[in-house]
Design a protein around this motif. Structure first.
Motif, short mmCIF file in Angstrom:
data_model
loop_
_atom_site.label_atom_id
_atom_site.label_comp_id
_atom_site.label_asym_id
_atom_site.label_seq_id
_atom_site.Cartn_x
_atom_site.Cartn_y
_atom_site.Cartn_z
N LEU A 1 5.00 10.10 7.02
CA LEU A 1 4.50 11.11 7.95
C LEU A 1 4.73 10.66 9.40
O LEU A 1 5.11 11.46 10.26
CB LEU A 1 3.01 11.36 7.71
N GLN A 2 4.53 9.37 9.67
CA GLN A 2 4.74 8.83 11.02
C GLN A 2 6.22 8.88 11.42
O GLN A 2 6.56 9.24 12.55
CB GLN A 2 4.24 7.39 11.08
N LEU A 3 7.10 8.55 10.48
CA LEU A 3 8.53 8.58 10.76
C LEU A 3 8.99 10.00 11.06
O LEU A 3 9.82 10.22 11.95
CB LEU A 3 9.32 8.01 9.58
N ALA A 4 8.46 10.97 10.32
CA ALA A 4 8.82 12.37 10.54
C ALA A 4 8.38 12.84 11.92
O ALA A 4 9.06 13.65 12.56
CB ALA A 4 8.21 13.25 9.45
N GLU A 5 7.25 12.32 12.38
CA GLU A 5 6.75 12.70 13.70
C GLU A 5 7.62 12.14 14.82
O GLU A 5 7.66 12.69 15.92
CB GLU A 5 5.31 12.21 13.87
N LEU B 1 12.68 1.83 5.45
CA LEU B 1 11.38 2.38 5.04
C LEU B 1 10.60 1.36 4.24
O LEU B 1 9.39 1.19 4.43
CB LEU B 1 11.61 3.66 4.22
N VAL B 2 11.29 0.66 3.36
CA VAL B 2 10.65 -0.40 2.57
C VAL B 2 10.06 -1.46 3.49
O VAL B 2 8.92 -1.91 3.30
CB VAL B 2 11.66 -1.03 1.59
N ASP B 3 10.84 -1.88 4.49
CA ASP B 3 10.37 -2.90 5.42
C ASP B 3 9.13 -2.45 6.19
O ASP B 3 8.20 -3.23 6.42
CB ASP B 3 11.48 -3.27 6.41
N GLN B 4 9.10 -1.17 6.59
CA GLN B 4 7.97 -0.65 7.33
C GLN B 4 6.72 -0.58 6.45
O GLN B 4 5.61 -0.91 6.89
CB GLN B 4 8.29 0.74 7.89
N ASP C 1 -2.07 2.97 -6.11
CA ASP C 1 -2.61 4.03 -5.24
C ASP C 1 -2.65 3.60 -3.78
O ASP C 1 -2.42 4.40 -2.87
CB ASP C 1 -4.01 4.43 -5.70
N PHE C 2 -2.95 2.32 -3.55
CA PHE C 2 -2.96 1.81 -2.19
C PHE C 2 -1.56 1.88 -1.59
O PHE C 2 -1.38 2.31 -0.45
CB PHE C 2 -3.47 0.36 -2.18
N LEU C 3 -0.56 1.50 -2.39
CA LEU C 3 0.82 1.56 -1.94
C LEU C 3 1.23 3.00 -1.65
O LEU C 3 1.92 3.28 -0.66
CB LEU C 3 1.75 0.95 -2.99
N TRP C 4 0.81 3.94 -2.50
CA TRP C 4 1.12 5.36 -2.30
C TRP C 4 0.53 5.86 -0.98
O TRP C 4 1.19 6.57 -0.22
CB TRP C 4 0.59 6.18 -3.46
N THR C 5 -0.69 5.47 -0.68
CA THR C 5 -1.36 5.89 0.55
C THR C 5 -0.62 5.38 1.79
O THR C 5 -0.37 6.13 2.74
CB THR C 5 -2.82 5.39 0.58
N ILE C 6 -0.24 4.11 1.76
CA ILE C 6 0.50 3.53 2.88
C ILE C 6 1.86 4.21 3.02
O ILE C 6 2.30 4.55 4.13
CB ILE C 6 0.70 2.02 2.68
N GLN C 7 2.52 4.43 1.89
CA GLN C 7 3.82 5.07 1.89
C GLN C 7 3.76 6.46 2.50
O GLN C 7 4.61 6.84 3.32
CB GLN C 7 4.32 5.15 0.45
N ASP D 1 4.93 -7.59 -0.54
CA ASP D 1 6.29 -8.11 -0.45
C ASP D 1 7.29 -6.95 -0.54
O ASP D 1 7.12 -6.05 -1.35
CB ASP D 1 6.53 -9.09 -1.61
N PRO D 2 8.35 -6.97 0.29
CA PRO D 2 9.36 -5.89 0.25
C PRO D 2 9.97 -5.70 -1.13
O PRO D 2 10.26 -4.57 -1.54
CB PRO D 2 10.41 -6.37 1.26
N GLY D 3 10.15 -6.79 -1.88
CA GLY D 3 10.70 -6.68 -3.23
C GLY D 3 9.78 -5.91 -4.15
O GLY D 3 10.24 -5.11 -4.99
N TYR D 4 8.47 -6.11 -4.00
CA TYR D 4 7.49 -5.39 -4.80
C TYR D 4 7.53 -3.90 -4.47
O TYR D 4 7.50 -3.04 -5.36
CB TYR D 4 6.09 -5.95 -4.54
N ILE D 5 7.63 -3.60 -3.19
CA ILE D 5 7.67 -2.20 -2.75
C ILE D 5 8.95 -1.51 -3.22
O ILE D 5 8.92 -0.36 -3.68
CB ILE D 5 7.54 -2.11 -1.22
#
Length: 202
Positions: free
Chosen positions: A95-99, A36-39, A84-90, A47-51
């Motif tokens: 939601l896409q993975l659940a679909e 999920l972090v990578d996606q 907030d930008f990270l929250w929106t992407i997350q 950066d994945p480490g930041y996420i």
């Protein structure tokens, strides 16, 4: 309603990630944690480490930390702070993975993001502090901070993040379908209970 998607929320050191991975293996469905972090990294450009550090942790231990969320961070995106930008992407990625179909998703407020889906089973894993402190030392080794201090910091930042973005209390039983004490029940029994619950929902 058949439960196809399992979200695992957890206290730091309670074994939630381990339990979630075992559940996914037993059910033969995808497991999203590092994946999920990578996606999210791919979608956001972060950066994945930041996420991994900021995707489910507040910048500090209080809600006021979000007032300064963009300071010292990668910047402001589309008029939003980095947080907030990270929250929106997350949200969009989850939601896409659940679909896509059945899966297990660990952390990142997935229980709230998917709260309107009836095919989800929302689980919270917790344990007493001594059990968790011993477990993180065994798994991650010693650090400059005492184990209890590490637990307190991680859980506080996780709690603040959850409260900030969901308006709900992190770890409150009413927000989940199942709450399991891994120290009392045992990790293997937690896995079996979750798998049995999912199978019995079919």
């Amino acid at each position: 309603m058949e439960k196809k998607i399992i979200t695992i929320s957890r206290q730091f050191g309670s074994g939630g990630r381990t339990i979630g991975r075992a559940v996914a293996e037993k059910l033969g469905i995808p497991f999203y944690d590092k994946e999920l972090v990578d996606q999210i990294a791919l979608e956001s450009g972060f950066d994945p480490g930041y996420i991994a550090e900021h995707g489910e942790h507040a910048p500090g231990k209080s809600l006021f930390s979000y007032a300064f969320a963009s300071m010292g961070m990668p910047g402001v995106m589309q008029g939003m702070s980095s947080a907030d930008f990270l929250w929106t992407i997350q949200c969009n990625v989850i939601l896409q993975l659940a679909e896509k179909g059945p899966c297990v998703i660990v952390g990142r407020n997935a229980d709230y993001i998917l709260k309107d889906r009836e095919d989800c089973l929302h689980v919270f894993i917790h344990a007493d502090t001594h059990y968790r402190a011993d477990r993180i030392v065994r798994l991650y080794g010693e650090s400059e901070k005492a184990p209890l201090a590490r637990l307190e910091e991680k859980d506080k930042r996780r709690r603040v993040n959850y409260e900030h973005y969901t308006g709900r209390d992190w770890g409150k039983a009413e927000n989940y379908d199942v709450c399991l004490n891994s120290a009392v029940v045992g990790e293997e029994a937690c896995v079996d209970f979750i798998v049995s619950t999912v199978n019995n929902s079919k």
